[in-house]
Each structure stands twice: as structure tokens, then as C-alpha cells.
Design a protein around this motif. Structure first.
Motif, PDB file in Angstrom:
ATOM      1  N   LEU A  30       0.829  -1.208   0.000  1.00  0.00           N
ATOM      2  CA  LEU A  30       0.000   0.000   0.000  1.00  0.00           C
ATOM      3  C   LEU A  30       0.864   1.260   0.000  1.00  0.00           C
ATOM      4  N   ARG A  31       2.007   1.215   0.647  1.00  0.00           N
ATOM      5  CA  ARG A  31       2.929   2.364   0.628  1.00  0.00           C
ATOM      6  C   ARG A  31       3.399   2.645  -0.799  1.00  0.00           C
ATOM      7  N   SER A  32       3.510   1.603  -1.612  1.00  0.00           N
ATOM      8  CA  SER A  32       3.922   1.818  -2.995  1.00  0.00           C
ATOM      9  C   SER A  32       2.825   2.525  -3.792  1.00  0.00           C
ATOM     10  N   LEU A  33       1.627   2.587  -3.242  1.00  0.00           N
ATOM     11  CA  LEU A  33       0.503   3.283  -3.864  1.00  0.00           C
ATOM     12  C   LEU A  33       0.147   4.553  -3.083  1.00  0.00           C
ATOM     13  N   SER A  34       1.125   5.170  -2.459  1.00  0.00           N
ATOM     14  CA  SER A  34       0.814   6.248  -1.525  1.00  0.00           C
ATOM     15  C   SER A  34       0.525   7.611  -2.157  1.00  0.00           C
ATOM     16  N   ARG A  35       0.360   7.675  -3.467  1.00  0.00           N
ATOM     17  CA  ARG A  35      -0.134   8.910  -4.085  1.00  0.00           C
ATOM     18  C   ARG A  35      -1.653   8.917  -3.961  1.00  0.00           C
ATOM     19  N   ARG A  36      -2.204  10.094  -3.774  1.00  0.00           N
ATOM     20  CA  ARG A  36      -3.650  10.231  -3.599  1.00  0.00           C
ATOM     21  C   ARG A  36      -4.416   9.572  -4.752  1.00  0.00           C
ATOM     22  N   GLU A  37      -3.988   9.835  -5.987  1.00  0.00           N
ATOM     23  CA  GLU A  37      -4.709   9.285  -7.144  1.00  0.00           C
ATOM     24  C   GLU A  37      -4.697   7.761  -7.145  1.00  0.00           C
ATOM     25  N   TYR A  38      -3.609   7.155  -6.697  1.00  0.00           N
ATOM     26  CA  TYR A  38      -3.526   5.694  -6.654  1.00  0.00           C
ATOM     27  C   TYR A  38      -4.455   5.132  -5.583  1.00  0.00           C
ATOM     28  N   LEU A  39      -4.431   5.750  -4.408  1.00  0.00           N
ATOM     29  CA  LEU A  39      -5.284   5.274  -3.319  1.00  0.00           C
ATOM     30  C   LEU A  39      -6.759   5.465  -3.645  1.00  0.00           C
ATOM     31  N   GLU A  40      -7.088   6.584  -4.269  1.00  0.00           N
ATOM     32  CA  GLU A  40      -8.478   6.805  -4.663  1.00  0.00           C
ATOM     33  C   GLU A  40      -8.922   5.775  -5.695  1.00  0.00           C
ATOM     34  N   ALA A  41      -8.045   5.431  -6.630  1.00  0.00           N
ATOM     35  CA  ALA A  41      -8.364   4.405  -7.630  1.00  0.00           C
ATOM     36  C   ALA A  41      -8.583   3.052  -6.952  1.00  0.00           C
ATOM     37  N   LEU A  42      -7.804   2.774  -5.934  1.00  0.00           N
ATOM     38  CA  LEU A  42      -7.948   1.532  -5.178  1.00  0.00           C
ATOM     39  C   LEU A  42      -9.337   1.451  -4.534  1.00  0.00           C
ATOM     40  N   PHE A  43      -9.762   2.531  -3.917  1.00  0.00           N
ATOM     41  CA  PHE A  43     -11.098   2.562  -3.302  1.00  0.00           C
ATOM     42  C   PHE A  43     -12.189   2.486  -4.367  1.00  0.00           C
ATOM     43  N   ASP A  44     -11.988   3.166  -5.485  1.00  0.00           N
ATOM     44  CA  ASP A  44     -12.974   3.099  -6.577  1.00  0.00           C
ATOM     45  C   ASP A  44     -13.126   1.672  -7.075  1.00  0.00           C
ATOM     46  N   TYR A  45     -12.026   0.957  -7.175  1.00  0.00           N
ATOM     47  CA  TYR A  45     -12.049  -0.416  -7.684  1.00  0.00           C
ATOM     48  C   TYR A  45     -12.936  -1.330  -6.845  1.00  0.00           C
ATOM     49  N   VAL A  46     -12.922  -1.110  -5.534  1.00  0.00           N
ATOM     50  CA  VAL A  46     -13.743  -1.959  -4.647  1.00  0.00           C
ATOM     51  C   VAL A  46     -15.070  -1.294  -4.285  1.00  0.00           C
ATOM     52  N   ALA A  47     -15.353  -0.161  -4.927  1.00  0.00           N
ATOM     53  CA  ALA A  47     -16.610   0.576  -4.721  1.00  0.00           C
ATOM     54  C   ALA A  47     -16.845   0.930  -3.253  1.00  0.00           C
ATOM     55  N   VAL A  48     -15.798   1.442  -2.611  1.00  0.00           N
ATOM     56  CA  VAL A  48     -15.894   1.896  -1.228  1.00  0.00           C
ATOM     57  C   VAL A  48     -15.561   3.382  -1.215  1.00  0.00           C
ATOM     58  N   THR A  49     -16.379   4.154  -0.534  1.00  0.00           N
ATOM     59  CA  THR A  49     -16.107   5.581  -0.391  1.00  0.00           C
ATOM     60  C   THR A  49     -15.318   5.786   0.900  1.00  0.00           C
ATOM     61  N   PRO A  50     -14.083   6.253   0.781  1.00  0.00           N
ATOM     62  CA  PRO A  50     -13.282   6.437   1.999  1.00  0.00           C
ATOM     63  C   PRO A  50     -13.784   7.613   2.827  1.00  0.00           C
ATOM     64  N   GLU A  51     -13.611   7.518   4.117  1.00  0.00           N
ATOM     65  CA  GLU A  51     -14.015   8.599   5.014  1.00  0.00           C
ATOM     66  C   GLU A  51     -12.951   9.684   5.066  1.00  0.00           C
ATOM     67  N   SER A  52     -11.708   9.294   4.908  1.00  0.00           N
ATOM     68  CA  SER A  52     -10.598  10.226   5.024  1.00  0.00           C
ATOM     69  C   SER A  52     -10.349  10.963   3.714  1.00  0.00           C
ATOM     70  N   THR A  53      -9.743  12.134   3.839  1.00  0.00           N
ATOM     71  CA  THR A  53      -9.366  12.898   2.650  1.00  0.00           C
ATOM     72  C   THR A  53      -7.854  13.078   2.541  1.00  0.00           C
ATOM     73  N   SER A  54      -7.136  12.878   3.636  1.00  0.00           N
ATOM     74  CA  SER A  54      -5.679  13.026   3.600  1.00  0.00           C
ATOM     75  C   SER A  54      -5.043  11.739   3.067  1.00  0.00           C
ATOM     76  N   VAL A  55      -3.877  11.861   2.490  1.00  0.00           N
ATOM     77  CA  VAL A  55      -3.181  10.688   1.956  1.00  0.00           C
ATOM     78  C   VAL A  55      -2.882   9.707   3.086  1.00  0.00           C
ATOM     79  N   GLN A  56      -2.415  10.212   4.208  1.00  0.00           N
ATOM     80  CA  GLN A  56      -2.108   9.340   5.353  1.00  0.00           C
ATOM     81  C   GLN A  56      -3.367   8.627   5.841  1.00  0.00           C
TER      82      GLN A  56
END
Length: 128
Positions: A30-56
Motif C-alpha cells: 500500500l505504501r507503494s501506492l501512496s499517491r492520492r490518485e492511486y489510493l483513490e483508484a484503489l477505493f474506486d475499484y472496490v466501490a468503497v467511499t473512503p471517510e478520510s481525505t488526507s493521503v495518510q
């Protein structure tokens, strides 16, 4: 292992210890995907809306979200690697051309005794 422990080990440079634990390996992937766009794509893939907005926060939430499986993480890593590799392949001929133009490749000294940092700072970042 929880996220805070994994984060602490990562900051303490205990990468080998992390890689020997399934949850530690998950953290590293997951650290290798630590750019916001990558993490957002990860959540989109599993159709989950994250609660957090910060990269951390996104990183922590991805670590703790059960629907983000190892298969999903691996697939996302492969996807972004493929895109990045395609971009770099178009730039490789120019890089090789520039390297052939060098008469002398002066490595210089080590920056704060770190060969990797010296190579990245003085040779990789200066060559586009």
C-alpha cells in the motif's frame, strides 16, 4: 500487526521485518501506492467511499479495509506500473542518446555517505 505498528517499523527502517509478516507486506504494498490518485483508484475499484481525505488517512483506511484484498492491491500496482512503464519507454531512446554523448561519466563523491541518494539527486533527477 496494526497500522501504527507497521508505520512505526517503516519509519524505523525495519523493512525486512515488515516484509516477513503478511500484514507488514500489505503495508509495504500500500505504501507503494501512496499517491492520492492511486489510493483513490484503489477505493474506486472496490466501490468503497473512503471517510478520510488526507493521503495518510487514505493509506490507513486502505490498510484496514477488508474488501481491499491482496489481489486488488496487486492488480492496482500492476496497472499503475504498466502505465508508468509505457510513459518511460517513450523517453528511453532520448536518455540513451544523451548517455552516449557523455565523454566522461564523473560519479563524484558520495552525498552524506549515501550512494543511492547521490545517484538519484545528481544523475536521475537531472536527466529527464
Amino acid at each position: 500487526m496494526d497500522f501504527q505498528t507497521a508505520q512505526s517499523w517503516f519509519k524505523s527502517d525495519k523493512i525486512k521485518d515488515l516484509s516477513q509478516s503478511p500484514l507488514g507486506l500489505r503495508f509495504l504494498k500500500l505504501r507503494s501506492l501512496s499517491r492520492r490518485e492511486y489510493l483513490e483508484a484503489l477505493f474506486d475499484y472496490v466501490a468503497v467511499t473512503p471517510e478520510s481525505t488526507s493521503v495518510q488517512g487514505l493509506l490507513k483506511e486502505a490498510f484496514e479495509t477488508e474488501s481491499i484484498t491482496e489481489r486488488v492491491i496487486d492488480s492496482t500496482i500492476r496497472h499503475f506500473y504498466t502505465l508508468e512503464r509505457q510513459k518511460r519507454q517513450t523517453e528511453e531512446p532520448e536518455l540513451v542518446n544523451q548517455l552516449y554523448r557523455l565523454d566522461l561519466y564523473d560519479w563524484g563523491g558520495l552525498h552524506q555517505n549515501s550512494l543511492e541518494k547521490t545517484i538519484v539527486n545528481n544523475y536521475v533527477k537531472k536527466n529527464q
